[in-house]
Enzyme design. Structure first.
Site, PDB file in Angstrom:
ATOM      1  N   LYS A 133      33.898  47.895  30.834  1.00  0.00           N
ATOM      2  CA  LYS A 133      33.800  48.956  31.851  1.00  0.00           C
ATOM      3  C   LYS A 133      34.850  48.727  32.939  1.00  0.00           C
ATOM      4  O   LYS A 133      35.466  47.651  32.995  1.00  0.00           O
ATOM      5  CB  LYS A 133      32.393  48.968  32.444  1.00  0.00           C
ATOM      6  CG  LYS A 133      32.011  47.685  33.163  1.00  0.00           C
ATOM      7  CD  LYS A 133      30.513  47.661  33.472  1.00  0.00           C
ATOM      8  CE  LYS A 133      30.123  46.369  34.152  1.00  0.00           C
ATOM      9  NZ  LYS A 133      28.658  46.256  34.313  1.00  0.00           N
ATOM     10  N   TYR A 184      49.686  39.541  62.244  1.00  0.00           N
ATOM     11  CA  TYR A 184      48.966  40.474  63.128  1.00  0.00           C
ATOM     12  C   TYR A 184      47.807  39.787  63.814  1.00  0.00           C
ATOM     13  O   TYR A 184      47.077  39.000  63.191  1.00  0.00           O
ATOM     14  CB  TYR A 184      48.418  41.655  62.321  1.00  0.00           C
ATOM     15  CG  TYR A 184      49.465  42.647  61.881  1.00  0.00           C
ATOM     16  CD1 TYR A 184      50.223  43.356  62.812  1.00  0.00           C
ATOM     17  CD2 TYR A 184      49.677  42.895  60.529  1.00  0.00           C
ATOM     18  CE1 TYR A 184      51.177  44.280  62.396  1.00  0.00           C
ATOM     19  CE2 TYR A 184      50.623  43.813  60.111  1.00  0.00           C
ATOM     20  CZ  TYR A 184      51.374  44.499  61.047  1.00  0.00           C
ATOM     21  OH  TYR A 184      52.306  45.405  60.632  1.00  0.00           O
TER      22      TYR A 184
HETATM   23  C1  LIG Z   1      28.354  45.085  33.639  1.00  0.00           C
HETATM   24  C2  LIG Z   1      27.208  44.838  32.765  1.00  0.00           C
HETATM   25  C3  LIG Z   1      27.159  43.681  31.984  1.00  0.00           C
HETATM   26  C4  LIG Z   1      28.200  42.584  32.068  1.00  0.00           C
HETATM   27  O1  LIG Z   1      27.922  41.767  33.179  1.00  0.00           O
HETATM   28  P1  LIG Z   1      28.768  40.434  33.474  1.00  0.00           P
HETATM   29  O2  LIG Z   1      28.107  39.844  34.649  1.00  0.00           O
HETATM   30  O3  LIG Z   1      30.159  40.890  33.786  1.00  0.00           O
HETATM   31  O4  LIG Z   1      28.696  39.611  32.255  1.00  0.00           O
HETATM   32  C5  LIG Z   1      26.100  43.520  31.113  1.00  0.00           C
HETATM   33  N1  LIG Z   1      25.118  44.454  31.024  1.00  0.00           N
HETATM   34  C6  LIG Z   1      25.124  45.575  31.773  1.00  0.00           C
HETATM   35  C7  LIG Z   1      24.023  46.553  31.642  1.00  0.00           C
HETATM   36  C8  LIG Z   1      26.161  45.798  32.665  1.00  0.00           C
HETATM   37  O5  LIG Z   1      26.171  46.898  33.403  1.00  0.00           O
END
Ligand SMILES: *Cc1c(COP(=O)(O)O)cnc(C)c1O
Length: 368
Positions: free
Chosen positions: A35, A256
């Site tokens: 994702k 800054y």
């Molecule tokens: C993003 C997600 C994962 C992966 O999580 P990580 O902590 O990156 O391993 C697994 N299951 C779901 C439902 C997610 O949304």
């Protein structure tokens, strides 16, 4: 010459990390979670390295189309399922598996016309209170789905809120086990943290695991133990160079707001990397940086296009020296993204996802 900033995606490290996840999760099939454009690495850049996974899990239908366009015929899972009824048409057309986490999604399925019945992941809210059916509603949802001609396979899933922390998974896992004990279907429980940290107790309990962050080489439990403890390697390196140096007298300030004041004569370097490249502005004096593979610290505030580093003890460093903001230096020295994130009060996930579009990206693949 272009501005000397560069992100590198290392496919060998991605392959290595996938193998490490399999080492911990035994026979479980692996959804490579890609994702958010593969956590900022770029779907198309990571695909070759992760195609040894059993499936790809993501949120966005457009990303699912991109994975199919890369030639992937295997399973793809929509982690949040469908957002509206017509998404189901794309699920049918692209043969996507999808999460069902609320009764509205069952209504949509019941009204959906399809030749090919769908595979769904029925999600239980076992305590995180984000997505899913409450335990006491779960069986009714399962029964309703089971009766639909649009559905031919129901997997059971949940998501842990504290797999990376001291609370652990015991309470949520017990709820899930109690409610699902006599239901058929595959199970999917573990994200990266559960896959690595709770491998023992969950051995044999997952038909599918869902690692994301571990594939990209960040520790699923941030600081302790770190990525090296799990033998995970950084998939992303953000590197730049020194474009200037300054000699400071006692009392001189940097950047800054003059937040850094030299307490002795010292030399600093100016790096072509700032928050517009995705480096976290909240990292302040003391955040770790590698210059020519040697550890030093950031000084002063991060500005849009530049930041400054302490060159005390680095007399050889000068204009053009390599700077590693996170990942692996050409000397092989590593700076875990989690350490930089911690210095900015955030997590490695956010840093990798925030790599800016203006940063050129190169893919490294020693196998090719
Ligand atoms: C993003 C997600 C994962 C992966 O999580 P990580 O902590 O990156 O391993 C697994 N299951 C779901 C439902 C997610 O949304």
């Amino acid at each position: 010459m272009p501005r000397p900033i560069l992100a590198t995606i290392d496919r060998q490290h991605l392959r290595h990390n996938l193998a490490r996840v399999r080492h911990f999760t035994g026979d479980a099939k692996v959804w490579a979670v890609v994702k958010a454009d593969a956590y900022g690495h770029g779907l198309e850049r990571v695909f070759e390295a992760l195609r040894a996974a059993d499936g790809f899990a993501l949120l966005d239908l457009a990303e699912a189309e991109r994975v199919r366009a890369l030639g992937w015929r295997g399973p793809i899972l929509l982690l949040e399922g469908c957002f509206e009824a017509r998404d189901l048409e794309l699920c049918s057309r692209l043969d996507l598996w999808h999460t069902v986490h609320c009764s509205e999604q069952i209504d949509m399925l019941a009204a959906h016309k399809t030749q090919l019945p769908h595979r769904v992941f029925l999600k239980m809210n076992s305590g995180m209170n984000r997505l899913g059916f409450k335990p006491e509603r779960f069986r009714a949802a399962w029964t309703r789905l089971e009766a639909l001609p649009q559905v031919d396979d129901i997997c059971l899933s949940t998501h842990f809120s504290d797999a990376d922390g001291p609370r652990g998974i015991a309470a949520q896992w017990a709820v899930f086990e109690r409610i699902t004990a006599d239901l058929p279907g595959e199970r999917s429980l573990s994200n990266s943290a559960a896959s690595l940290r709770h491998a023992g107790v969950l051995q044999g309990r997952n038909d599918w695991v869902r690692p994301g962050i571990a594939l990209y080489g960040s520790a699923p439990d941030h600081q302790s133990p770190d990525a090296g403890h799990w033998d995970l390697r950084p998939a992303m390196t953000l590197a730049s160079r020194l474009i200037a140096t300054q000699d400071l007298d006692t009392g001189d300030t940097v950047g800054y707001g003059s937040t850094f004041v030299a307490d002795r004569p010292m030399r600093i370097g100016v790096v072509a990397c700032g928050y517009a490249d995705g480096y976290p502005r909240h990292a302040g004096t003391g955040a770790p940086v590698l210059v020519a593979g040697r550890r030093t610290r950031l000084v002063g505030r991060v500005s849009m296009d530049m930041l400054a580093v302490d060159l005390s003890g680095l007399p050889q460093a000068g204009q053009g020296s390599e700077v590693t903001l996170w990942g692996q230096a050409s000397t092989g020295e590593r700076l875990p993204i989690d350490e930089v994130a911690a210095a900015a009060g955030t997590v490695g996930y956010q840093l990798m996802c925030a790599l800016a579009r203006r940063v050129p990206v190169q893919v490294l693949d020693e196998a090719v």
